[in-house]
Design a protein around this motif. Structure first.
Motif, PDB file in Angstrom:
ATOM      1  N   ARG A  22      14.290   2.473  -4.281  1.00 17.46           N
ATOM      2  CA  ARG A  22      12.902   2.343  -4.733  1.00 17.46           C
ATOM      3  C   ARG A  22      12.161   1.449  -3.751  1.00 17.46           C
ATOM      4  O   ARG A  22      12.763   0.646  -3.033  1.00 17.46           O
ATOM      5  N   LEU A  23      10.838   1.572  -3.752  1.00 16.87           N
ATOM      6  CA  LEU A  23       9.981   0.645  -3.029  1.00 16.87           C
ATOM      7  C   LEU A  23       9.464  -0.353  -4.051  1.00 16.87           C
ATOM      8  O   LEU A  23       8.870   0.035  -5.064  1.00 16.87           O
ATOM      9  N   THR A  24       9.705  -1.627  -3.800  1.00 19.87           N
ATOM     10  CA  THR A  24       9.331  -2.643  -4.785  1.00 19.87           C
ATOM     11  C   THR A  24       7.827  -2.757  -4.974  1.00 19.87           C
ATOM     12  O   THR A  24       7.378  -3.224  -6.018  1.00 19.87           O
ATOM     13  N   CYS A  25       7.048  -2.291  -4.011  1.00 17.51           N
ATOM     14  CA  CYS A  25       5.590  -2.320  -4.176  1.00 17.51           C
ATOM     15  C   CYS A  25       5.119  -1.317  -5.220  1.00 17.51           C
ATOM     16  O   CYS A  25       3.982  -1.396  -5.681  1.00 17.51           O
ATOM     17  N   GLN A  26       5.983  -0.407  -5.600  1.00 14.59           N
ATOM     18  CA  GLN A  26       5.611   0.637  -6.553  1.00 14.59           C
ATOM     19  C   GLN A  26       6.143   0.380  -7.960  1.00 14.59           C
ATOM     20  O   GLN A  26       5.941   1.188  -8.862  1.00 14.59           O
ATOM     21  N   ILE A  27       6.813  -0.741  -8.159  1.00 14.18           N
ATOM     22  CA  ILE A  27       7.340  -1.077  -9.483  1.00 14.18           C
ATOM     23  C   ILE A  27       6.504  -2.210 -10.066  1.00 14.18           C
ATOM     24  O   ILE A  27       6.575  -3.357  -9.605  1.00 14.18           O
ATOM     25  N   LYS A  28       5.705  -1.892 -11.063  1.00 12.27           N
ATOM     26  CA  LYS A  28       4.894  -2.897 -11.750  1.00 12.27           C
ATOM     27  C   LYS A  28       5.754  -3.666 -12.743  1.00 12.27           C
ATOM     28  O   LYS A  28       6.592  -3.094 -13.439  1.00 12.27           O
ATOM     29  N   VAL A  29       5.538  -4.949 -12.795  1.00 12.49           N
ATOM     30  CA  VAL A  29       6.268  -5.800 -13.728  1.00 12.49           C
ATOM     31  C   VAL A  29       5.634  -5.685 -15.112  1.00 12.49           C
ATOM     32  O   VAL A  29       4.424  -5.832 -15.261  1.00 12.49           O
TER      33      VAL A  29
ATOM     34  N   ALA B 289       0.803  -1.224   0.000  1.00 15.21           N
ATOM     35  CA  ALA B 289       0.000   0.000   0.000  1.00 15.21           C
ATOM     36  C   ALA B 289       0.837   1.276   0.000  1.00 15.21           C
ATOM     37  O   ALA B 289       0.288   2.364   0.117  1.00 15.21           O
ATOM     38  N   CYS B 290       2.148   1.148  -0.101  1.00 18.83           N
ATOM     39  CA  CYS B 290       3.059   2.300  -0.047  1.00 18.83           C
ATOM     40  C   CYS B 290       2.893   3.042   1.276  1.00 18.83           C
ATOM     41  O   CYS B 290       2.845   4.266   1.323  1.00 18.83           O
ATOM     42  N   ALA B 291       2.757   2.260   2.357  1.00 19.12           N
ATOM     43  CA  ALA B 291       2.554   2.839   3.679  1.00 19.12           C
ATOM     44  C   ALA B 291       3.661   2.460   4.656  1.00 19.12           C
ATOM     45  O   ALA B 291       3.534   2.683   5.851  1.00 19.12           O
ATOM     46  N   CYS B 292       4.731   1.873   4.152  1.00 16.34           N
ATOM     47  CA  CYS B 292       5.892   1.556   4.972  1.00 16.34           C
ATOM     48  C   CYS B 292       7.099   1.566   4.034  1.00 16.34           C
ATOM     49  O   CYS B 292       6.962   1.886   2.861  1.00 16.34           O
ATOM     50  N   SER B 293       8.232   1.201   4.527  1.00 12.63           N
ATOM     51  CA  SER B 293       9.412   1.161   3.647  1.00 12.63           C
ATOM     52  C   SER B 293      10.119  -0.187   3.723  1.00 12.63           C
ATOM     53  O   SER B 293      11.290  -0.294   3.384  1.00 12.63           O
ATOM     54  N   THR B 294       9.398  -1.219   4.141  1.00 11.52           N
ATOM     55  CA  THR B 294      10.042  -2.517   4.347  1.00 11.52           C
ATOM     56  C   THR B 294      10.261  -3.308   3.064  1.00 11.52           C
ATOM     57  O   THR B 294      10.788  -4.414   3.108  1.00 11.52           O
ATOM     58  N   CYS B 295       9.905  -2.727   1.925  1.00 12.88           N
ATOM     59  CA  CYS B 295      10.197  -3.376   0.638  1.00 12.88           C
ATOM     60  C   CYS B 295      11.238  -2.571  -0.144  1.00 12.88           C
ATOM     61  O   CYS B 295      11.395  -2.734  -1.345  1.00 12.88           O
ATOM     62  N   HIS B 296      11.959  -1.737   0.577  1.00 10.34           N
ATOM     63  CA  HIS B 296      12.986  -0.876  -0.013  1.00 10.34           C
ATOM     64  C   HIS B 296      14.128  -1.700  -0.612  1.00 10.34           C
ATOM     65  O   HIS B 296      14.586  -2.675  -0.021  1.00 10.34           O
ATOM     66  N   VAL B 297      14.555  -1.307  -1.798  1.00  9.65           N
ATOM     67  CA  VAL B 297      15.727  -1.904  -2.459  1.00  9.65           C
ATOM     68  C   VAL B 297      16.519  -0.800  -3.149  1.00  9.65           C
ATOM     69  O   VAL B 297      16.045   0.333  -3.291  1.00  9.65           O
TER      70      VAL B 297
END
Length: 107
Positions: free
Chosen positions: A84-91, A43-51
């Motif tokens: 980047r946040l991986t939740c915001q990168i669409k494949v 949901a782009c509400a944290c940063s735990t998918c940061h890469v």
């Protein structure tokens, strides 16, 4: 399918096939790639998918929006150029071969 390459901080490499329309975060989660927690579920509400996106890919990905920029302020050791946040990168087929580096720790 697009191949996404996740590299852990210790160098362990995970090459994963991810279906178009999913996010890079979902690809990691669904394939057991460690280090991408995705506590908010994308949901782009944290940063735990940061890469850190491999530098060769920075300009090839869609730009970060303001919400992603704001959440990256909470990431562990962000890099303004490559974080980047991986939740915001669409494949999409265009990102086949994307390489992301997982930080040593997440918040």
């Amino acid at each position: 399918m697009a191949k996404i390459i996740y590299i852990e901080h210790n160098g362990t490499r995970h090459e994963v096939e991810v279906k178009p329309g999913a996010t890079v975060m979902e690809g990691a989660r669904d394939n057991g790639v460690p280090g991408i927690d995705a506590d908010c579920g994308g949901a782009c509400a944290c940063s735990t998918c940061h890469v850190y996106v491999d530098e060769a890919w920075v300009e090839r990905l869609p730009a970060k929006d303001s919400m992603e920029e704001d959440m990256l302020d909470f990431a562990w050791n962000p890099n303004p150029a490559t974080s980047r946040l991986t939740c915001q990168i669409k494949v999409t087929p265009e990102i086949d071969g994307l390489v992301v580096h997982i930080p040593e720790k997440q918040i």
